[in-house]
Design an enzyme around this catalytic site. Sequence first.
Site, short mmCIF file in Angstrom:
data_model
loop_
_atom_site.label_atom_id
_atom_site.label_comp_id
_atom_site.label_asym_id
_atom_site.label_seq_id
_atom_site.Cartn_x
_atom_site.Cartn_y
_atom_site.Cartn_z
CG ASP A 1 -0.36 0.14 2.54
OD1 ASP A 1 0.82 0.55 2.63
OD2 ASP A 1 -1.03 -0.16 3.55
CG ASP B 1 -2.66 -4.77 6.72
OD1 ASP B 1 -2.16 -3.97 7.53
OD2 ASP B 1 -3.46 -4.42 5.83
#
Length: 437
Positions: A96, A257
Amino acid sequence: MKFIYADAIDQIDPGYDFLRDKFSAGRKPYWADVYAHEYFERPPYDGILVSRGIVGDHRIKGKYSDAHALRFRRVGAREFLRLDAPRFASMPIYGDCGAFSYVNEKVPPYSAEDMAVFYEQGGFTHGCSVDHIIFSFRTDVSGMQGAEGSEKERFDITQENARAFLKVSRLIPGFTPMGAVQGWSPDSMAAAAHSLEKMGYEYLAIGGMVPLAAPDIHRALQAIRQRLKPRTRLHILGFAKAEQIGEFTEYGIESFDSTSPLYRAFKDAKANYYVPGNGKGLGYYTAIRIPLATEDRTLTNAAKEGRLSQEVAAAMEGKALRALRKFEAGEMRLEEALTEVMAYQRLYVSCKALSERRTNKALEDAEASIRRTLADAPWRSCGCRVCREAGIEVIIFRSSNRNKRRGFHNLSVYADHVRKLLSQHVLSTKKHAKAEV
Protein backbone atom coordinates in the site's frame (compact mmCIF):
# COMPACT_ATOMS: atom_id res chain seq x y z
CA MET A 1 -9.21 -15.48 5.49
CA LYS A 2 -5.52 -14.67 5.26
CA PHE A 3 -3.49 -13.04 8.03
CA ILE A 4 -1.03 -10.67 6.37
CA TYR A 5 1.77 -9.30 8.53
CA ALA A 6 2.68 -5.64 7.95
CA ASP A 7 6.47 -5.74 8.13
CA ALA A 8 9.04 -3.07 8.97
CA ILE A 9 12.18 -5.28 8.85
CA ASP A 10 11.14 -7.05 12.06
CA GLN A 11 13.98 -9.49 12.63
CA ILE A 12 15.88 -11.13 15.48
CA ASP A 13 19.47 -12.29 15.95
CA PRO A 14 19.12 -16.09 16.25
CA GLY A 15 22.36 -16.33 18.21
CA TYR A 16 21.70 -13.53 20.69
CA ASP A 17 23.46 -14.08 24.04
CA PHE A 18 20.87 -13.55 26.79
CA LEU A 19 23.31 -13.90 29.67
CA ARG A 20 25.56 -11.10 28.43
CA ASP A 21 22.89 -9.19 26.50
CA LYS A 22 25.14 -9.25 23.46
CA PHE A 23 24.57 -9.85 19.77
CA SER A 24 26.23 -12.74 17.95
CA ALA A 25 29.92 -12.28 17.27
CA GLY A 26 30.45 -10.63 13.91
CA ARG A 27 26.73 -10.03 13.44
CA LYS A 28 25.70 -7.87 10.50
CA PRO A 29 22.18 -6.48 10.93
CA TYR A 30 19.67 -7.62 8.31
CA TRP A 31 22.08 -10.16 6.83
CA ALA A 32 22.61 -12.24 9.98
CA ASP A 33 19.18 -11.59 11.45
CA VAL A 34 16.08 -13.57 10.46
CA TYR A 35 12.42 -12.86 9.79
CA ALA A 36 9.69 -14.81 11.58
CA HIS A 37 8.93 -16.85 8.45
CA GLU A 38 12.58 -17.94 8.34
CA TYR A 39 12.78 -18.66 12.06
CA PHE A 40 9.77 -20.96 12.31
CA GLU A 41 9.29 -24.17 10.39
CA ARG A 42 5.81 -22.96 9.46
CA PRO A 43 5.44 -19.21 8.71
CA PRO A 44 3.29 -17.49 11.37
CA TYR A 45 1.36 -15.52 8.73
CA ASP A 46 -0.07 -16.09 5.28
CA GLY A 47 1.69 -13.21 3.57
CA ILE A 48 3.46 -9.90 4.12
CA LEU A 49 2.44 -6.31 3.48
CA VAL A 50 5.00 -3.58 2.83
CA SER A 51 3.96 0.07 2.83
CA ARG A 52 5.73 2.49 0.57
CA GLY A 53 5.76 4.87 3.51
CA ILE A 54 7.83 2.30 5.45
CA VAL A 55 10.34 1.91 2.62
CA GLY A 56 10.55 5.68 2.11
CA ASP A 57 11.98 7.77 -0.70
CA HIS A 58 12.97 11.37 -1.45
CA ARG A 59 9.40 12.49 -0.66
CA ILE A 60 8.71 10.53 2.51
CA LYS A 61 11.25 9.52 5.16
CA GLY A 62 10.56 5.85 5.86
CA LYS A 63 11.79 3.40 8.48
CA TYR A 64 14.17 1.68 6.11
CA SER A 65 17.74 2.92 6.09
CA ASP A 66 18.98 4.32 2.79
CA ALA A 67 20.89 1.07 2.19
CA HIS A 68 17.80 -1.03 2.90
CA ALA A 69 15.61 1.08 0.62
CA LEU A 70 18.20 0.90 -2.17
CA ARG A 71 18.43 -2.89 -1.91
CA PHE A 72 14.64 -3.23 -1.77
CA ARG A 73 14.30 -1.36 -5.04
CA ARG A 74 17.18 -3.20 -6.65
CA VAL A 75 16.18 -6.80 -5.86
CA GLY A 76 12.44 -6.48 -5.26
CA ALA A 77 10.23 -7.31 -2.31
CA ARG A 78 10.44 -11.10 -2.49
CA GLU A 79 14.22 -11.34 -2.38
CA PHE A 80 14.52 -8.51 0.15
CA LEU A 81 12.06 -10.21 2.49
CA ARG A 82 13.72 -13.59 1.83
CA LEU A 83 10.53 -15.03 0.46
CA ASP A 84 12.37 -16.30 -2.62
CA ALA A 85 12.95 -19.79 -1.16
CA PRO A 86 10.73 -22.50 -2.73
CA ARG A 87 8.71 -23.01 0.46
CA PHE A 88 7.56 -19.37 0.32
CA ALA A 89 6.79 -19.31 -3.38
CA SER A 90 3.02 -19.17 -2.87
CA MET A 91 3.07 -16.47 -0.16
CA PRO A 92 1.52 -13.22 -1.39
CA ILE A 93 3.17 -9.84 -0.95
CA TYR A 94 0.74 -6.95 -0.52
CA GLY A 95 1.61 -3.29 -0.86
CA ASP A 96 0.00 0.00 0.00
CA CYS A 97 1.06 3.61 -0.22
CA GLY A 98 1.45 4.16 3.54
CA ALA A 99 -1.17 6.86 3.87
CA PHE A 100 -0.31 7.53 7.53
CA SER A 101 3.05 8.90 6.40
CA TYR A 102 1.41 11.83 4.57
CA VAL A 103 -1.76 12.24 6.59
CA ASN A 104 -1.15 15.97 7.11
CA GLU A 105 -0.59 16.72 3.43
CA LYS A 106 -3.35 18.26 1.33
CA VAL A 107 -2.88 15.66 -1.39
CA PRO A 108 -0.98 12.35 -1.48
CA PRO A 109 2.61 12.61 -2.77
CA TYR A 110 2.17 9.61 -5.09
CA SER A 111 0.23 9.27 -8.32
CA ALA A 112 -1.49 6.15 -9.56
CA GLU A 113 1.36 5.66 -12.03
CA ASP A 114 3.96 6.00 -9.25
CA MET A 115 2.37 3.24 -7.20
CA ALA A 116 1.73 0.91 -10.14
CA VAL A 117 5.39 1.12 -11.13
CA PHE A 118 6.45 0.60 -7.49
CA TYR A 119 4.35 -2.58 -7.25
CA GLU A 120 5.47 -3.90 -10.63
CA GLN A 121 9.17 -3.28 -10.04
CA GLY A 122 8.96 -4.64 -6.50
CA GLY A 123 7.31 -7.86 -7.61
CA PHE A 124 4.24 -7.39 -5.40
CA THR A 125 1.34 -9.78 -5.90
CA HIS A 126 -1.26 -7.24 -4.70
CA GLY A 127 -1.23 -3.45 -4.67
CA CYS A 128 -3.64 -0.87 -3.21
CA SER A 129 -4.67 2.32 -4.94
CA VAL A 130 -3.59 5.67 -3.46
CA ASP A 131 -5.86 6.69 -0.61
CA HIS A 132 -6.11 9.71 1.68
CA ILE A 133 -7.05 8.83 5.25
CA ILE A 134 -10.32 9.99 6.80
CA PHE A 135 -10.09 9.52 10.56
CA SER A 136 -13.52 10.63 11.74
CA PHE A 137 -16.36 8.14 11.83
CA ARG A 138 -19.93 9.19 12.55
CA THR A 139 -22.87 6.83 12.78
CA ASP A 140 -25.56 9.52 13.12
CA VAL A 141 -25.48 10.58 9.45
CA SER A 142 -26.94 8.91 6.39
CA GLY A 143 -26.08 8.77 2.71
CA MET A 144 -23.31 11.13 1.72
CA GLN A 145 -24.25 13.67 4.38
CA GLY A 146 -22.17 14.64 7.40
CA ALA A 147 -18.75 15.24 5.85
CA GLU A 148 -16.67 17.78 7.77
CA GLY A 149 -13.57 19.78 6.90
CA SER A 150 -11.58 18.13 4.12
CA GLU A 151 -13.31 14.73 4.43
CA LYS A 152 -15.33 14.95 1.20
CA GLU A 153 -12.25 16.20 -0.64
CA ARG A 154 -10.22 13.24 0.67
CA PHE A 155 -13.05 10.91 -0.32
CA ASP A 156 -13.01 12.28 -3.88
CA ILE A 157 -9.21 12.14 -4.10
CA THR A 158 -9.26 8.47 -3.03
CA GLN A 159 -11.94 7.67 -5.61
CA GLU A 160 -10.21 9.45 -8.48
CA ASN A 161 -6.87 7.85 -7.62
CA ALA A 162 -8.57 4.45 -7.64
CA ARG A 163 -10.07 5.11 -11.06
CA ALA A 164 -6.69 6.13 -12.49
CA PHE A 165 -4.90 3.26 -10.73
CA LEU A 166 -7.20 0.62 -12.20
CA LYS A 167 -6.56 1.95 -15.70
CA VAL A 168 -2.79 2.04 -15.35
CA SER A 169 -2.68 -1.38 -13.65
CA ARG A 170 -4.15 -2.87 -16.82
CA LEU A 171 -1.17 -1.49 -18.72
CA ILE A 172 1.33 -2.69 -16.08
CA PRO A 173 0.26 -6.27 -15.33
CA GLY A 174 1.75 -8.57 -12.73
CA PHE A 175 -0.17 -7.66 -9.58
CA THR A 176 -3.80 -7.69 -8.45
CA PRO A 177 -5.11 -4.11 -8.08
CA MET A 178 -7.04 -3.36 -4.91
CA GLY A 179 -9.32 -0.35 -4.59
CA ALA A 180 -8.92 1.60 -1.36
CA VAL A 181 -12.06 2.58 0.58
CA GLN A 182 -12.24 5.68 2.74
CA GLY A 183 -15.27 7.38 4.31
CA TRP A 184 -16.55 9.21 7.36
CA SER A 185 -19.62 7.04 8.05
CA PRO A 186 -20.97 3.55 7.30
CA ASP A 187 -23.00 4.85 4.35
CA SER A 188 -20.16 6.88 2.82
CA MET A 189 -17.81 3.90 3.08
CA ALA A 190 -20.45 1.68 1.51
CA ALA A 191 -20.91 4.19 -1.32
CA ALA A 192 -17.14 4.27 -1.86
CA ALA A 193 -16.97 0.48 -1.99
CA HIS A 194 -19.91 0.25 -4.41
CA SER A 195 -18.32 2.86 -6.66
CA LEU A 196 -15.04 0.91 -6.75
CA GLU A 197 -16.88 -2.28 -7.61
CA LYS A 198 -18.63 -0.51 -10.49
CA MET A 199 -15.23 0.70 -11.75
CA GLY A 200 -14.20 -2.93 -12.09
CA TYR A 201 -12.39 -3.72 -8.83
CA GLU A 202 -12.88 -7.25 -7.53
CA TYR A 203 -10.76 -6.79 -4.39
CA LEU A 204 -11.24 -3.84 -2.02
CA ALA A 205 -8.98 -2.59 0.78
CA ILE A 206 -10.96 -1.03 3.63
CA GLY A 207 -9.05 1.83 5.23
CA GLY A 208 -9.72 4.00 8.27
CA MET A 209 -10.25 1.02 10.60
CA VAL A 210 -7.28 1.64 12.91
CA PRO A 211 -8.93 4.02 15.44
CA LEU A 212 -12.38 2.43 15.38
CA ALA A 213 -13.90 0.38 18.20
CA ALA A 214 -15.23 -3.06 17.31
CA PRO A 215 -18.93 -1.97 17.16
CA ASP A 216 -18.09 0.74 14.60
CA ILE A 217 -16.07 -1.71 12.51
CA HIS A 218 -19.14 -3.96 12.48
CA ARG A 219 -21.33 -1.05 11.33
CA ALA A 220 -18.90 -0.15 8.55
CA LEU A 221 -18.51 -3.72 7.29
CA GLN A 222 -22.26 -4.39 7.45
CA ALA A 223 -22.96 -1.33 5.33
CA ILE A 224 -20.17 -2.15 2.87
CA ARG A 225 -21.09 -5.79 2.41
CA GLN A 226 -24.75 -4.92 1.80
CA ARG A 227 -23.76 -2.82 -1.25
CA LEU A 228 -21.40 -5.38 -2.79
CA LYS A 229 -21.68 -8.56 -4.78
CA PRO A 230 -20.86 -11.68 -2.72
CA ARG A 231 -17.83 -12.44 -4.89
CA THR A 232 -16.17 -9.06 -4.25
CA ARG A 233 -13.31 -9.67 -1.86
CA LEU A 234 -12.45 -7.51 1.15
CA HIS A 235 -9.14 -6.73 2.84
CA ILE A 236 -8.99 -4.75 6.11
CA LEU A 237 -6.01 -2.40 6.21
CA GLY A 238 -4.21 -2.06 9.55
CA PHE A 239 -6.64 -4.13 11.59
CA ALA A 240 -5.78 -3.01 15.12
CA LYS A 241 -8.45 -5.31 16.62
CA ALA A 242 -6.65 -8.40 15.35
CA GLU A 243 -7.41 -10.38 18.52
CA GLN A 244 -11.14 -9.92 17.79
CA ILE A 245 -11.00 -11.15 14.20
CA GLY A 246 -13.33 -14.02 15.12
CA GLU A 247 -16.18 -11.50 15.43
CA PHE A 248 -15.90 -10.53 11.77
CA THR A 249 -15.94 -13.83 9.88
CA GLU A 250 -19.54 -13.25 8.73
CA TYR A 251 -18.49 -10.46 6.34
CA GLY A 252 -16.58 -12.67 3.95
CA ILE A 253 -13.22 -11.06 4.67
CA GLU A 254 -10.58 -12.40 2.31
CA SER A 255 -7.59 -10.98 4.20
CA PHE A 256 -6.44 -8.46 6.79
CA ASP A 257 -3.10 -7.04 7.81
CA SER A 258 -1.86 -6.23 11.28
CA THR A 259 1.29 -5.72 13.35
CA SER A 260 -0.58 -6.10 16.64
CA PRO A 261 0.60 -9.56 17.76
CA LEU A 262 4.27 -8.64 17.48
CA TYR A 263 4.13 -5.08 18.74
CA ARG A 264 1.96 -5.82 21.76
CA ALA A 265 4.90 -7.85 23.05
CA PHE A 266 6.58 -4.59 24.03
CA LYS A 267 4.10 -1.75 23.45
CA ASP A 268 1.21 -3.03 25.55
CA ALA A 269 1.15 -2.33 29.28
CA LYS A 270 -0.11 -5.80 30.22
CA ALA A 271 -0.85 -8.17 27.31
CA ASN A 272 2.70 -8.99 26.22
CA TYR A 273 2.69 -12.78 25.90
CA TYR A 274 -0.06 -14.64 24.04
CA VAL A 275 -1.46 -18.04 25.00
CA PRO A 276 -4.28 -19.99 23.37
CA GLY A 277 -7.61 -19.22 25.01
CA ASN A 278 -10.13 -21.75 26.28
CA GLY A 279 -12.91 -20.18 24.25
CA LYS A 280 -12.77 -18.17 21.03
CA GLY A 281 -10.33 -15.58 22.27
CA LEU A 282 -6.71 -15.51 23.37
CA GLY A 283 -5.16 -15.39 26.82
CA TYR A 284 -2.38 -13.02 27.87
CA TYR A 285 0.43 -12.65 30.38
CA THR A 286 2.41 -9.59 31.37
CA ALA A 287 6.14 -9.68 30.68
CA ILE A 288 8.50 -9.13 33.62
CA ARG A 289 10.27 -5.81 33.20
CA ILE A 290 13.96 -5.85 34.04
CA PRO A 291 15.27 -2.67 32.37
CA LEU A 292 18.96 -2.30 31.58
CA ALA A 293 20.36 -0.13 34.34
CA THR A 294 22.91 1.57 32.10
CA GLU A 295 20.58 2.15 29.14
CA ASP A 296 17.05 2.73 30.39
CA ARG A 297 16.17 6.42 30.12
CA THR A 298 14.35 6.62 33.45
CA LEU A 299 17.32 5.15 35.32
CA THR A 300 20.05 7.02 33.45
CA ASN A 301 18.27 10.35 33.92
CA ALA A 302 17.92 9.67 37.64
CA ALA A 303 21.63 8.87 37.80
CA LYS A 304 22.55 12.10 35.99
CA GLU A 305 20.41 14.07 38.43
CA GLY A 306 22.09 12.40 41.42
CA ARG A 307 18.92 10.60 42.53
CA LEU A 308 20.34 7.16 41.88
CA SER A 309 23.63 5.29 42.02
CA GLN A 310 24.08 3.37 38.77
CA GLU A 311 26.29 0.88 40.59
CA VAL A 312 23.48 0.10 43.01
CA ALA A 313 20.97 -0.13 40.16
CA ALA A 314 23.23 -2.49 38.17
CA ALA A 315 23.72 -4.72 41.21
CA MET A 316 19.97 -4.97 41.84
CA GLU A 317 19.36 -5.59 38.14
CA GLY A 318 21.82 -8.49 38.24
CA LYS A 319 20.15 -9.96 41.34
CA ALA A 320 16.73 -9.81 39.67
CA LEU A 321 17.98 -11.58 36.54
CA ARG A 322 19.80 -14.26 38.53
CA ALA A 323 16.71 -14.84 40.63
CA LEU A 324 14.56 -15.45 37.55
CA ARG A 325 17.09 -17.86 36.10
CA LYS A 326 17.40 -19.73 39.40
CA PHE A 327 13.62 -19.93 39.58
CA GLU A 328 13.59 -21.42 36.09
CA ALA A 329 16.24 -23.96 37.08
CA GLY A 330 14.29 -24.97 40.19
CA GLU A 331 16.94 -23.51 42.49
CA MET A 332 14.78 -20.74 43.98
CA ARG A 333 11.19 -20.62 45.15
CA LEU A 334 8.68 -18.27 43.55
CA GLU A 335 8.42 -15.97 46.58
CA GLU A 336 12.19 -15.59 46.82
CA ALA A 337 12.48 -14.75 43.13
CA LEU A 338 9.56 -12.35 43.40
CA THR A 339 11.27 -10.54 46.30
CA GLU A 340 14.42 -9.88 44.24
CA VAL A 341 12.46 -8.79 41.17
CA MET A 342 10.24 -6.46 43.19
CA ALA A 343 13.26 -4.85 44.87
CA TYR A 344 14.43 -3.72 41.44
CA GLN A 345 10.87 -2.75 40.50
CA ARG A 346 10.64 -0.48 43.53
CA LEU A 347 13.93 1.19 42.62
CA TYR A 348 12.75 1.69 39.04
CA VAL A 349 9.31 3.06 39.92
CA SER A 350 10.79 5.39 42.54
CA CYS A 351 12.80 7.07 39.77
CA LYS A 352 9.63 8.04 37.91
CA ALA A 353 8.72 10.74 40.44
CA LEU A 354 5.10 9.63 40.74
CA SER A 355 2.77 10.53 43.59
CA GLU A 356 2.75 8.16 46.53
CA ARG A 357 -0.67 6.85 45.56
CA ARG A 358 0.36 6.16 41.95
CA THR A 359 3.64 4.60 43.06
CA ASN A 360 1.88 2.20 45.41
CA LYS A 361 -0.67 1.30 42.73
CA ALA A 362 2.07 0.67 40.13
CA LEU A 363 3.94 -1.61 42.52
CA GLU A 364 0.80 -3.50 43.54
CA ASP A 365 -0.10 -4.11 39.91
CA ALA A 366 3.45 -5.14 39.03
CA GLU A 367 3.67 -7.62 41.91
CA ALA A 368 0.32 -9.19 41.04
CA SER A 369 1.17 -9.61 37.35
CA ILE A 370 4.69 -10.94 38.03
CA ARG A 371 3.37 -13.42 40.59
CA ARG A 372 0.79 -14.71 38.09
CA THR A 373 3.34 -14.96 35.28
CA LEU A 374 5.84 -16.89 37.41
CA ALA A 375 3.21 -19.13 39.01
CA ASP A 376 1.80 -20.20 35.64
CA ALA A 377 5.15 -20.17 33.76
CA PRO A 378 3.35 -20.32 30.38
CA TRP A 379 6.56 -20.61 28.35
CA ARG A 380 7.16 -24.08 29.83
CA SER A 381 4.04 -25.49 28.19
CA CYS A 382 4.53 -23.73 24.86
CA GLY A 383 6.07 -25.80 22.09
CA CYS A 384 7.07 -22.95 19.76
CA ARG A 385 10.74 -22.58 18.87
CA VAL A 386 11.06 -19.29 20.76
CA CYS A 387 9.99 -20.78 24.07
CA ARG A 388 11.92 -24.00 23.57
CA GLU A 389 15.16 -22.12 22.95
CA ALA A 390 14.77 -19.03 25.15
CA GLY A 391 12.93 -20.44 28.16
CA ILE A 392 12.22 -17.82 30.79
CA GLU A 393 14.16 -15.21 28.77
CA VAL A 394 11.13 -14.88 26.49
CA ILE A 395 9.06 -13.40 29.31
CA ILE A 396 11.68 -10.82 30.37
CA PHE A 397 10.85 -7.35 29.06
CA ARG A 398 14.29 -6.09 28.12
CA SER A 399 16.16 -5.18 24.91
CA SER A 400 14.81 -5.48 21.39
CA ASN A 401 15.98 -9.04 20.74
CA ARG A 402 14.11 -10.44 23.74
CA ASN A 403 11.02 -8.35 23.07
CA LYS A 404 10.82 -9.20 19.38
CA ARG A 405 11.34 -12.87 20.18
CA ARG A 406 8.29 -12.64 22.38
CA GLY A 407 6.60 -10.94 19.44
CA PHE A 408 7.57 -13.88 17.22
CA HIS A 409 6.00 -16.21 19.79
CA ASN A 410 2.84 -14.08 19.69
CA LEU A 411 2.73 -14.30 15.90
CA SER A 412 2.95 -18.08 16.10
CA VAL A 413 0.15 -18.33 18.68
CA TYR A 414 -1.98 -15.84 16.76
CA ALA A 415 -1.54 -17.62 13.42
CA ASP A 416 -2.73 -20.87 15.02
CA HIS A 417 -5.66 -18.96 16.52
CA VAL A 418 -6.73 -17.59 13.12
CA ARG A 419 -6.42 -21.02 11.48
CA LYS A 420 -8.58 -22.52 14.21
CA LEU A 421 -11.21 -19.79 13.83
CA LEU A 422 -11.30 -20.26 10.09
CA SER A 423 -11.68 -24.01 10.47
CA GLN A 424 -14.54 -23.53 12.94
CA HIS A 425 -16.21 -21.01 10.63
CA VAL A 426 -16.03 -23.36 7.64
CA LEU A 427 -17.42 -26.22 9.74
CA SER A 428 -20.24 -24.02 11.06
CA THR A 429 -21.09 -22.85 7.54
CA LYS A 430 -21.30 -26.42 6.27
CA LYS A 431 -23.53 -27.46 9.17
CA HIS A 432 -25.79 -24.46 8.55
CA ALA A 433 -26.03 -25.29 4.84
CA LYS A 434 -26.98 -28.92 5.61
CA ALA A 435 -29.60 -27.78 8.12
CA GLU A 436 -31.22 -25.54 5.49
CA VAL A 437 -31.36 -28.43 3.01
